[in-house]
Write a protein that holds these residues in place. Structure first.
Motif, PDB file in Angstrom:
ATOM      1  N   LEU A   1      21.618   6.626 -18.851  1.00  0.00           N
ATOM      2  CA  LEU A   1      21.669   5.659 -17.751  1.00  0.00           C
ATOM      3  C   LEU A   1      21.219   4.269 -18.206  1.00  0.00           C
ATOM      4  N   ARG A   2      20.248   4.208 -19.114  1.00  0.00           N
ATOM      5  CA  ARG A   2      19.754   2.917 -19.595  1.00  0.00           C
ATOM      6  C   ARG A   2      20.794   2.194 -20.441  1.00  0.00           C
ATOM      7  N   LEU A   3      21.554   2.960 -21.230  1.00  0.00           N
ATOM      8  CA  LEU A   3      22.544   2.356 -22.115  1.00  0.00           C
ATOM      9  C   LEU A   3      23.905   2.155 -21.451  1.00  0.00           C
ATOM     10  N   LEU A   4      24.104   2.799 -20.319  1.00  0.00           N
ATOM     11  CA  LEU A   4      25.408   2.752 -19.653  1.00  0.00           C
ATOM     12  C   LEU A   4      25.899   1.330 -19.364  1.00  0.00           C
ATOM     13  N   PRO A   5      25.056   0.415 -18.830  1.00  0.00           N
ATOM     14  CA  PRO A   5      25.558  -0.938 -18.537  1.00  0.00           C
ATOM     15  C   PRO A   5      26.040  -1.695 -19.778  1.00  0.00           C
ATOM     16  N   SER A   6      25.406  -1.485 -20.922  1.00  0.00           N
ATOM     17  CA  SER A   6      25.765  -2.238 -22.125  1.00  0.00           C
ATOM     18  C   SER A   6      26.788  -1.529 -23.001  1.00  0.00           C
ATOM     19  N   GLN A   7      26.815  -0.187 -22.964  1.00  0.00           N
ATOM     20  CA  GLN A   7      27.695   0.559 -23.866  1.00  0.00           C
ATOM     21  C   GLN A   7      28.831   1.297 -23.166  1.00  0.00           C
ATOM     22  N   GLY A   8      28.756   1.410 -21.876  1.00  0.00           N
ATOM     23  CA  GLY A   8      29.846   2.019 -21.128  1.00  0.00           C
ATOM     24  C   GLY A   8      30.164   3.438 -21.569  1.00  0.00           C
ATOM     25  N   GLN A   9      31.462   3.683 -21.882  1.00  0.00           N
ATOM     26  CA  GLN A   9      31.904   5.023 -22.257  1.00  0.00           C
ATOM     27  C   GLN A   9      31.217   5.534 -23.526  1.00  0.00           C
ATOM     28  N   LEU A  10      30.848   4.607 -24.415  1.00  0.00           N
ATOM     29  CA  LEU A  10      30.181   5.014 -25.645  1.00  0.00           C
ATOM     30  C   LEU A  10      28.863   5.719 -25.343  1.00  0.00           C
ATOM     31  N   ALA A  11      28.142   5.228 -24.339  1.00  0.00           N
ATOM     32  CA  ALA A  11      26.886   5.875 -23.949  1.00  0.00           C
ATOM     33  C   ALA A  11      27.138   7.305 -23.498  1.00  0.00           C
ATOM     34  N   GLY A  12      28.224   7.510 -22.767  1.00  0.00           N
ATOM     35  CA  GLY A  12      28.566   8.856 -22.330  1.00  0.00           C
ATOM     36  C   GLY A  12      28.910   9.767 -23.486  1.00  0.00           C
ATOM     37  N   LYS A  13      29.635   9.251 -24.471  1.00  0.00           N
ATOM     38  CA  LYS A  13      29.976  10.042 -25.656  1.00  0.00           C
ATOM     39  C   LYS A  13      28.728  10.430 -26.431  1.00  0.00           C
ATOM     40  N   LYS A  14      27.791   9.479 -26.542  1.00  0.00           N
ATOM     41  CA  LYS A  14      26.549   9.765 -27.258  1.00  0.00           C
ATOM     42  C   LYS A  14      25.735  10.827 -26.522  1.00  0.00           C
ATOM     43  N   CYS A  15      25.680  10.720 -25.216  1.00  0.00           N
ATOM     44  CA  CYS A  15      24.897  11.681 -24.438  1.00  0.00           C
ATOM     45  C   CYS A  15      25.496  13.080 -24.539  1.00  0.00           C
ATOM     46  N   TRP A  16      26.813  13.172 -24.422  1.00  0.00           N
ATOM     47  CA  TRP A  16      27.473  14.468 -24.520  1.00  0.00           C
ATOM     48  C   TRP A  16      27.281  15.072 -25.913  1.00  0.00           C
ATOM     49  N   ALA A  17      27.392  14.235 -26.955  1.00  0.00           N
ATOM     50  CA  ALA A  17      27.169  14.717 -28.320  1.00  0.00           C
ATOM     51  C   ALA A  17      25.730  15.173 -28.503  1.00  0.00           C
ATOM     52  N   SER A  18      24.784  14.455 -27.897  1.00  0.00           N
ATOM     53  CA  SER A  18      23.373  14.834 -27.993  1.00  0.00           C
ATOM     54  C   SER A  18      23.124  16.181 -27.336  1.00  0.00           C
ATOM     55  N   LEU A  19      23.681  16.386 -26.157  1.00  0.00           N
ATOM     56  CA  LEU A  19      23.488  17.658 -25.461  1.00  0.00           C
ATOM     57  C   LEU A  19      24.102  18.809 -26.259  1.00  0.00           C
ATOM     58  N   ARG A  20      25.253  18.564 -26.854  1.00  0.00           N
ATOM     59  CA  ARG A  20      25.869  19.598 -27.700  1.00  0.00           C
ATOM     60  C   ARG A  20      25.001  19.872 -28.931  1.00  0.00           C
ATOM     61  N   GLY A  21      24.431  18.809 -29.511  1.00  0.00           N
ATOM     62  CA  GLY A  21      23.557  18.985 -30.660  1.00  0.00           C
ATOM     63  C   GLY A  21      22.317  19.795 -30.314  1.00  0.00           C
ATOM     64  N   ARG A  22      21.745  19.523 -29.138  1.00  0.00           N
ATOM     65  CA  ARG A  22      20.583  20.305 -28.680  1.00  0.00           C
ATOM     66  C   ARG A  22      20.960  21.782 -28.568  1.00  0.00           C
TER      67      ARG A  22
END
Length: 311
Positions: free
Chosen positions: A276-297
């Motif tokens: 949520l913090r990165l969403l305004p500045s990174q948009g879809q990229l923030a979502g990709k990073k979050c999804w990749a992080s959850l998969r990594g966990r």
């Protein structure tokens, strides 16, 4: 004390040359230099065939498996002496690097590892910010690095950084780098598993900013391209971090870590709050990073559970 310096390298002959020249200029002469080279790395083999070391006892080890973990483990098998110091091929140890490392190991037999600052060069600029907190694992599982920014007096830490870390041979004994670390090159967080294992065994780890190398981050030839997002590299990074911490933290702190990691996280391993913090500045990229992080966990948890069930 006899010192061995261990350098894993891959397709960076010019960087390796600069590193080796720095080792020739040490105020405390190195007793052995081990360079670990991939079998398919024609550039480096060609360079080493022409390299004429001046008073540098060079030993070359060939490795066929990709990744820094396999390279370092192959190198450790060839280590001789009391202390092994590890650095990267794109680093340049300061002239008193080995001298200062030895001084720490001599003054305290309980010290198992010593690390220091890597002065990062970005083009013509050197990152000269400063931090007091370096190499610490917080109780809930957040790891604070800052090894490239550390200032102040030598102090105990929990984690050392791969570009600048040394170990007492007596301390590491048969300990090897964790081959479950994912990635085909950098295998991010490989050093965290190693140093936390030493810490758990009761050895002291010291960070001294005066034990310094200049670091010229060079191109990586794997999926991890440092500052450019790559989904596979991101998943691997978070997998490695998760696996290490699940195996190091006690049960209650393990549960707290997983909760914090999923809900909050960091800029490198996003949780929902960081997304949520990165969403305004990174948009879809923030979502990709979050999804990749959850998969990594999830992958890290699976690797941890699989290992526990087999042992």
């Amino acid at each position: 004390m006899k010192n061995t310096v261990l350098i894993p390298t891959y397709r960076r002959p010019l960087d390796l040359s600069r590193c080796l020249l720095a080792l020739q200029a040490q105020t405390k002469p190195v007793d052995r230099v081990i360079v670990v080279v991939r079998d398919i790395d024609a550039q480096t083999w060609e360079f080493l065939a022409q390299f004429s070391p001046h008073n540098l006892p060079l030993h070359i080890v060939k490795v066929t498996v990709p990744g820094v973990v396999a390279a370092l483990n192959a190198g450790l098998a060839a280590v001789e002496g009391d202390i092994v110091s590890i650095t990267d091929d794109d680093a340049v140890p300061h002239p008193d690097w080995l001298e200062k490392i030895n001084a720490h190991f001599i003054c305290d037999r309980r010290i198992g590892g010593v690390g220091g600052r890597d002065w990062v060069h970005q083009g013509n600029k050197v990152i000269d910010d400063s931090r007091q907190i370096v190499g610490k694992l917080q109780w809930f599982g957040r790891v604070i690095g800052n090894h490239h920014l550390g200032v102040g007096e030598p102090r105990e830490v929990d984690v050392l950084k791969g570009v600048n870390m040394s170990f007492r041979q007596e301390a590491i004994a048969q300990l090897r780098f964790d081959e479950r670390m994912r990635g085909t090159g950098a295998q991010v967080h490989f050093e965290m598993a190693f140093t936390l294992a030493l810490k758990q065994a009761g050895w002291k780890l010291i960070y001294d900013p005066q034990v310094a190398v200049d670091h010229y981050p060079a191109q990586r030839f794997d999926e991890d391209q440092r500052n450019n997002f790559n989904e596979i590299a991101f998943i691997n990074l978070v997998h490695n971090e998760t696996l290490v911490l699940l195996e190091y933290l006690p049960l209650f702190r393990r549960a707290v870590f997983l909760l914090w990691a999923i809900l909050v996280g960091t800029r490198d391993s996003l949780g929902l709050v960081q997304w949520l913090r990165l969403l305004p500045s990174q948009g879809q990229l923030a979502g990709k990073k979050c999804w990749a992080s959850l998969r990594g966990r999830w992958h890290g948890w699976q690797t941890h559970r699989q290992f526990k069930s087999q042992n």
